[in-house]
Design a protein around this motif. Structure first.
Motif, PDB file in Angstrom:
ATOM      1  N   ASN A  63       0.831  -1.199   0.000  1.00  0.00           N
ATOM      2  CA  ASN A  63       0.000   0.000   0.000  1.00  0.00           C
ATOM      3  C   ASN A  63       0.871   1.257   0.000  1.00  0.00           C
ATOM      4  O   ASN A  63       0.608   2.214  -0.733  1.00  0.00           O
ATOM      5  N   ILE A  64       1.899   1.254   0.818  1.00  0.00           N
ATOM      6  CA  ILE A  64       2.812   2.407   0.866  1.00  0.00           C
ATOM      7  C   ILE A  64       3.488   2.604  -0.490  1.00  0.00           C
ATOM      8  O   ILE A  64       3.585   3.730  -0.989  1.00  0.00           O
ATOM      9  N   LEU A  65       3.941   1.508  -1.106  1.00  0.00           N
ATOM     10  CA  LEU A  65       4.572   1.619  -2.426  1.00  0.00           C
ATOM     11  C   LEU A  65       3.594   2.156  -3.464  1.00  0.00           C
ATOM     12  O   LEU A  65       3.959   2.984  -4.306  1.00  0.00           O
ATOM     13  N   GLN A  66       2.348   1.700  -3.419  1.00  0.00           N
ATOM     14  CA  GLN A  66       1.348   2.192  -4.370  1.00  0.00           C
ATOM     15  C   GLN A  66       1.079   3.676  -4.158  1.00  0.00           C
ATOM     16  O   GLN A  66       0.919   4.419  -5.124  1.00  0.00           O
ATOM     17  N   GLN A  67       1.049   4.114  -2.906  1.00  0.00           N
ATOM     18  CA  GLN A  67       0.850   5.534  -2.630  1.00  0.00           C
ATOM     19  C   GLN A  67       2.010   6.356  -3.176  1.00  0.00           C
ATOM     20  O   GLN A  67       1.813   7.415  -3.787  1.00  0.00           O
ATOM     21  N   LYS A  68       3.232   5.865  -2.976  1.00  0.00           N
ATOM     22  CA  LYS A  68       4.403   6.575  -3.499  1.00  0.00           C
ATOM     23  C   LYS A  68       4.375   6.601  -5.022  1.00  0.00           C
ATOM     24  O   LYS A  68       4.698   7.628  -5.633  1.00  0.00           O
ATOM     25  N   ASP A  69       4.011   5.486  -5.634  1.00  0.00           N
ATOM     26  CA  ASP A  69       3.918   5.447  -7.094  1.00  0.00           C
ATOM     27  C   ASP A  69       2.886   6.438  -7.598  1.00  0.00           C
ATOM     28  O   ASP A  69       3.088   7.096  -8.624  1.00  0.00           O
ATOM     29  N   PHE A  70       1.769   6.569  -6.893  1.00  0.00           N
ATOM     30  CA  PHE A  70       0.731   7.522  -7.287  1.00  0.00           C
ATOM     31  C   PHE A  70       1.260   8.951  -7.217  1.00  0.00           C
ATOM     32  O   PHE A  70       1.038   9.755  -8.128  1.00  0.00           O
ATOM     33  N   VAL A  71       1.970   9.276  -6.150  1.00  0.00           N
ATOM     34  CA  VAL A  71       2.535  10.621  -6.001  1.00  0.00           C
ATOM     35  C   VAL A  71       3.547  10.888  -7.109  1.00  0.00           C
ATOM     36  O   VAL A  71       3.552  11.959  -7.723  1.00  0.00           O
ATOM     37  N   ILE A  72       4.395   9.899  -7.392  1.00  0.00           N
ATOM     38  CA  ILE A  72       5.392  10.061  -8.449  1.00  0.00           C
ATOM     39  C   ILE A  72       4.703  10.246  -9.799  1.00  0.00           C
ATOM     40  O   ILE A  72       5.107  11.101 -10.604  1.00  0.00           O
ATOM     41  N   GLN A  73       3.666   9.475 -10.050  1.00  0.00           N
ATOM     42  CA  GLN A  73       2.925   9.614 -11.305  1.00  0.00           C
ATOM     43  C   GLN A  73       2.330  11.017 -11.424  1.00  0.00           C
ATOM     44  O   GLN A  73       2.379  11.632 -12.487  1.00  0.00           O
ATOM     45  N   HIS A  74       1.796  11.523 -10.323  1.00  0.00           N
ATOM     46  CA  HIS A  74       1.239  12.878 -10.323  1.00  0.00           C
ATOM     47  C   HIS A  74       2.319  13.902 -10.675  1.00  0.00           C
ATOM     48  O   HIS A  74       2.100  14.797 -11.498  1.00  0.00           O
ATOM     49  N   TYR A  75       3.491  13.781 -10.053  1.00  0.00           N
ATOM     50  CA  TYR A  75       4.573  14.715 -10.332  1.00  0.00           C
ATOM     51  C   TYR A  75       5.115  14.554 -11.751  1.00  0.00           C
ATOM     52  O   TYR A  75       5.520  15.538 -12.371  1.00  0.00           O
ATOM     53  N   GLU A  76       5.124  13.335 -12.278  1.00  0.00           N
ATOM     54  CA  GLU A  76       5.536  13.142 -13.670  1.00  0.00           C
ATOM     55  C   GLU A  76       4.576  13.855 -14.620  1.00  0.00           C
ATOM     56  O   GLU A  76       5.011  14.486 -15.591  1.00  0.00           O
ATOM     57  N   GLN A  77       3.286  13.754 -14.361  1.00  0.00           N
ATOM     58  CA  GLN A  77       2.303  14.441 -15.190  1.00  0.00           C
ATOM     59  C   GLN A  77       2.470  15.950 -15.085  1.00  0.00           C
ATOM     60  O   GLN A  77       2.408  16.669 -16.091  1.00  0.00           O
ATOM     61  N   HIS A  78       2.707  16.437 -13.878  1.00  0.00           N
ATOM     62  CA  HIS A  78       2.913  17.869 -13.673  1.00  0.00           C
ATOM     63  C   HIS A  78       4.179  18.330 -14.398  1.00  0.00           C
ATOM     64  O   HIS A  78       4.198  19.383 -15.043  1.00  0.00           O
ATOM     65  N   ARG A  79       5.222  17.544 -14.305  1.00  0.00           N
ATOM     66  CA  ARG A  79       6.477  17.886 -14.976  1.00  0.00           C
ATOM     67  C   ARG A  79       6.289  17.907 -16.487  1.00  0.00           C
ATOM     68  O   ARG A  79       6.811  18.794 -17.186  1.00  0.00           O
ATOM     69  N   ALA A  80       5.531  16.941 -17.020  1.00  0.00           N
ATOM     70  CA  ALA A  80       5.280  16.916 -18.467  1.00  0.00           C
ATOM     71  C   ALA A  80       4.528  18.174 -18.896  1.00  0.00           C
ATOM     72  O   ALA A  80       4.829  18.756 -19.952  1.00  0.00           O
ATOM     73  N   LEU A  81       3.578  18.602 -18.080  1.00  0.00           N
ATOM     74  CA  LEU A  81       2.846  19.835 -18.376  1.00  0.00           C
ATOM     75  C   LEU A  81       3.797  21.036 -18.354  1.00  0.00           C
ATOM     76  O   LEU A  81       3.774  21.879 -19.263  1.00  0.00           O
ATOM     77  N   CYS A  82       4.639  21.106 -17.339  1.00  0.00           N
ATOM     78  CA  CYS A  82       5.618  22.203 -17.243  1.00  0.00           C
ATOM     79  C   CYS A  82       6.577  22.183 -18.432  1.00  0.00           C
ATOM     80  O   CYS A  82       6.895  23.243 -18.997  1.00  0.00           O
ATOM     81  N   ASP A  83       7.028  20.991 -18.821  1.00  0.00           N
ATOM     82  CA  ASP A  83       7.915  20.874 -19.973  1.00  0.00           C
ATOM     83  C   ASP A  83       7.240  21.426 -21.228  1.00  0.00           C
ATOM     84  O   ASP A  83       7.860  22.157 -22.007  1.00  0.00           O
ATOM     85  N   GLU A  84       5.980  21.085 -21.414  1.00  0.00           N
ATOM     86  CA  GLU A  84       5.253  21.554 -22.590  1.00  0.00           C
ATOM     87  C   GLU A  84       5.099  23.075 -22.569  1.00  0.00           C
ATOM     88  O   GLU A  84       5.269  23.742 -23.595  1.00  0.00           O
ATOM     89  N   ILE A  85       4.802  23.629 -21.403  1.00  0.00           N
ATOM     90  CA  ILE A  85       4.678  25.086 -21.274  1.00  0.00           C
ATOM     91  C   ILE A  85       6.010  25.762 -21.602  1.00  0.00           C
ATOM     92  O   ILE A  85       6.058  26.741 -22.354  1.00  0.00           O
TER      93      ILE A  85
END
Length: 165
Positions: A63-85
């Motif tokens: 469960n802890i690993l899945q939570q961390k993976d979710f947070v990392i996925q969120h930050y990856e999506q945010h980073r991709a958006l920032c990269d595009e901007i």
């Protein structure tokens, strides 16, 4: 947290009851075979409790690993958006020959260096591999994923050397 405390309390109470029953049962049973069967049943129940505790711990870690993976996925999506901007802003600046301050130019330079080095991507890849390894618990798979073929061959070749003696 309260649920965990309640479960731990119940587990402790159950263990205490089992211990009392283990002490009382031999007195109630007359036959040696009956005593042996009860002893084995008690051992089976103890092992089942231990197994349940291990499964609980494993589920908690997953469960802890899945939570961390979710947070990392969120930050990856945010980073991709920032990269595009950033890419679109840079394209706009270049297309219209807009002069930018030196500080912004330095930031762009750092950004492009990090993109070329792939530092963040490497860290994310390393995290993905290590978290999947924690789930699989297989060191050879990690070495393969990290392209450490020489180490894999060495580990596979020395399996006999690594066995307990």
């Amino acid at each position: 947290a309260a649920l965990k405390c309640d479960l731990e309390q119940k587990l402790g109470d159950t263990k205490a009851k089992v211990s009392k029953m283990e002490d009382l049962l031999p007195k109630w049973l007359n036959n040696k075979d009956q005593q042996e069967i009860m002893s084995l049943l008690c051992k089976v129940h103890e092992l089942e409790v231990e197994n349940t505790e291990i499964q609980s711990t494993l589920l908690h870690k997953e469960n802890i690993l899945q939570q961390k993976d979710f947070v990392i996925q969120h930050y990856e999506q945010h980073r991709a958006l920032c990269d595009e901007i950033i890419l679109q802003q840079r394209q706009l600046i270049d297309d219209h020959n807009i002069q930018i301050p030196q500080q912004l130019h330095s930031l762009y330079t750092m950004y492009w260096q990090e993109m070329e080095e792939g530092t963040l991507d490497s860290l994310i890849t390393l995290h993905t591999i290590t978290s999947s390894t924690l789930r699989d618990r297989n060191l050879l798979n990690v070495a393969r994923q990290l392209n450490l073929e020489d180490y894999v061959l060495a580990l596979e070749g020395n399996k006999e050397d690594m066995r307990p003696r």
